[in-house]
Motif scaffolding. Structure first.
Motif, mmCIF file in Angstrom:
data_model
loop_
_atom_site.group_PDB
_atom_site.id
_atom_site.type_symbol
_atom_site.label_atom_id
_atom_site.label_comp_id
_atom_site.label_asym_id
_atom_site.label_seq_id
_atom_site.Cartn_x
_atom_site.Cartn_y
_atom_site.Cartn_z
ATOM 1 N N LEU A 85 0.816 -1.213 0.000
ATOM 2 C CA LEU A 85 0.000 0.000 0.000
ATOM 3 C C LEU A 85 0.853 1.269 0.000
ATOM 4 N N ARG A 86 2.154 1.134 0.368
ATOM 5 C CA ARG A 86 3.078 2.285 0.279
ATOM 6 C C ARG A 86 3.165 2.806 -1.161
ATOM 7 N N GLY A 87 2.844 1.943 -2.100
ATOM 8 C CA GLY A 87 2.912 2.343 -3.507
ATOM 9 C C GLY A 87 1.807 3.298 -3.928
ATOM 10 N N PHE A 88 0.892 3.629 -3.012
ATOM 11 C CA PHE A 88 -0.232 4.524 -3.339
ATOM 12 C C PHE A 88 -0.290 5.666 -2.327
ATOM 13 N N PRO A 89 0.754 6.536 -2.346
ATOM 14 C CA PRO A 89 0.851 7.570 -1.299
ATOM 15 C C PRO A 89 -0.269 8.602 -1.372
ATOM 16 N N GLY A 90 -0.953 8.695 -2.504
ATOM 17 C CA GLY A 90 -2.079 9.633 -2.580
ATOM 18 C C GLY A 90 -3.304 9.118 -1.843
ATOM 19 N N GLN B 250 -2.958 4.442 7.414
ATOM 20 C CA GLN B 250 -4.027 5.428 7.501
ATOM 21 C C GLN B 250 -4.400 5.887 6.091
ATOM 22 N N LEU B 251 -5.459 6.660 6.006
ATOM 23 C CA LEU B 251 -5.833 7.205 4.708
ATOM 24 C C LEU B 251 -5.224 8.589 4.550
ATOM 25 N N ALA B 252 -4.930 8.978 3.299
ATOM 26 C CA ALA B 252 -4.298 10.270 3.035
ATOM 27 C C ALA B 252 -5.223 11.405 3.487
#
Lengths: 288, 288
Positions: free
Chosen positions: B39-44, B54-56
């Motif tokens: 999930l680190r691959g989706f920093p947005g 957590q969510l952005a």
């Protein structure tokens, strides 16, 4: 007030007012500070610290422990420590099916905060497809909860008798239910709580039973513990539980379980999950 | 093996392999380390630390969260992360009756370890005063528990439909129970567990229902999810539960509750208390 309030009441904890009661090193109860201090007066029986009450080293068998502690309890009874004295021996053990480490009189067991067990019966009548249940009004002479509303039959579990035989005995004494009928009672689960408030830590497992009674059966009390009986629709049980503290507080727990099992309390109730999880809010068996 | 083993299985916890999933600061799930790293691959969309996912910051409404997370889920599905993809939206909320903070596809909800809810039905037949219950064999094409034994009807609780309507829908799809009959199902309580093992943290509340079926009713599967049905005496259900893992593990919890409520498991069982207390072994609603 709400049904959940009845459950939360059973979950009150105030460990600061109590110290642990240990037997053979196992924490099996909670003793109020004042009673703990009084037990310092019996150094041959109790080893009391600010944290815990243990039994003296020499008491190395269940018989010796029962006799030595029993003698002290009789003395304290004379001093007025145990108003509800019953002369009924309760087992103190690490779990329900384990061998007792000592026996304690019922009122003393309550003051020592050890786990007690009782049998609770829902006396059910089916009329035109609708369920009703017999509700008892406790006698004003009961040491615990005089005048409170109750199930048709309920009683503590003393030593020396099995659960089912105890239930049959209580059925005869409290409601004149014949043994042949009482034997049809079905175990339907257990609920439990630990409530630490005032001078008492009540730690109790209630074994619940349902019994379908013939519509023409009328309970009749035989031991003076019940002032009277009434047949109630389940919706009335629910309303009175939610809106008052008329029911004995632990009986409320058993009755809420009954209403959940029979669908009178359902998942559309916003508190449903908290109610279901709260029906077993005591620590696990064997845990401190 | 024993009935208690079935319950203990549901209680396994291994938090070290998971990190918390937080929404608006509330811990609402557990995500396996490997998925967390991905999930680190989706920093947005996700803010990932070694402790928590957590969510952005910008995702400040349920709609935005659902859309942004949903897009990532579709991408990860293509990578093979969610083998049991169903296209069924589950609500993620701090409690059952609270407004959802986002919606997640069922298989993704399981991988995120958020609390899921389901309805479970015992289809009961009374013959000569003895109870029997319909047991289903799950289809080999089911993503979860293919070929396992199951209750007659059971299903996850998606968004946009009430519990009772969902039960009636599942009754039709899984067993061809007509709506008029399904409506007679009675809620009888809820059980819950949290099991953290392998890559999955299953956190589930099972809403249980009993339905008395006519002796001449025969269930017929309509959605391909059931390979067949058999009518079993309750003693056989108990024996197979105790002696095998033939039943889907969470169905076992619902069935043990059923056997306790109908007195097939009784207090003479040395594990009775541990069984009753184990039927709700998940943390309280709203707790971390």
């Amino acid at each position: 007030m709400s049904l959940l309030d009845r459950i939360r009441y059973c979950q009150e904890r105030d460990t600061a007012r109590f110290r642990r009661f240990l037997v053979t090193g196992r924490p099996l109860g909670w003793i109020a500070q004042e009673l703990g201090e009084r037990l310092r007066g019996f150094p041959g029986v109790f080893a009391v610290s600010s944290e815990a009450v243990q039994l003296a080293d020499g008491l190395d068998s269940a018989e010796r422990r029962t006799r030595a502690v029993g003698d002290v309890m009789l003395r304290l009874r004379e001093e007025g420590w145990f108003p509800g004295w019953r002369g009924e021996a309760f087992a103190v053990a690490p779990s329900f099916h384990a061998a007792p480490l000592l026996q304690l009189e019922r009122a003393a067991a309550r003051a020592f905060g050890v786990r007690c067990y009782c049998v609770q019966l829902n006396g059910i009548v089916e009329r035109d497809g609708e369920l009703q249940t017999w509700i008892a009004r406790r006698s004003l002479s009961k040491p615990v909860g005089p005048g409170k509303l109750d199930q048709i039959v309920g009683g503590g579990q003393p030593v020396g008798i099995g659960l089912r035989d105890n239930l049959i005995k209580e059925c005869a004494e409290e409601a004149s239910i014949p043994a042949a009928l009482a034997r049809q009672a079905r175990p339907v689960g257990a609920v439990a709580y630990r409530r630490q408030a005032g001078d008492l830590c009540d730690d109790e497992v209630l074994f619940n039973y349902d019994l379908l009674l013939p519509p023409d059966f009328a309970p009749l009390n035989a031991d003076g513990e019940v002032a009277g009986f009434e047949l109630w629709p389940l919706a009335r049980v629910k309303a009175v539980l939610a809106e008052s503290d008329e029911f004995l507080f632990d009986v409320a727990l058993s009755l809420i379980d009954f209403l959940v099992r029979h669908g009178v309390i359902g998942p559309s109730d916003p508190d449903y999950i908290a109610i279901c999880e709260g029906l077993w809010s005591a620590p696990p068996e064997g845990a401190a």
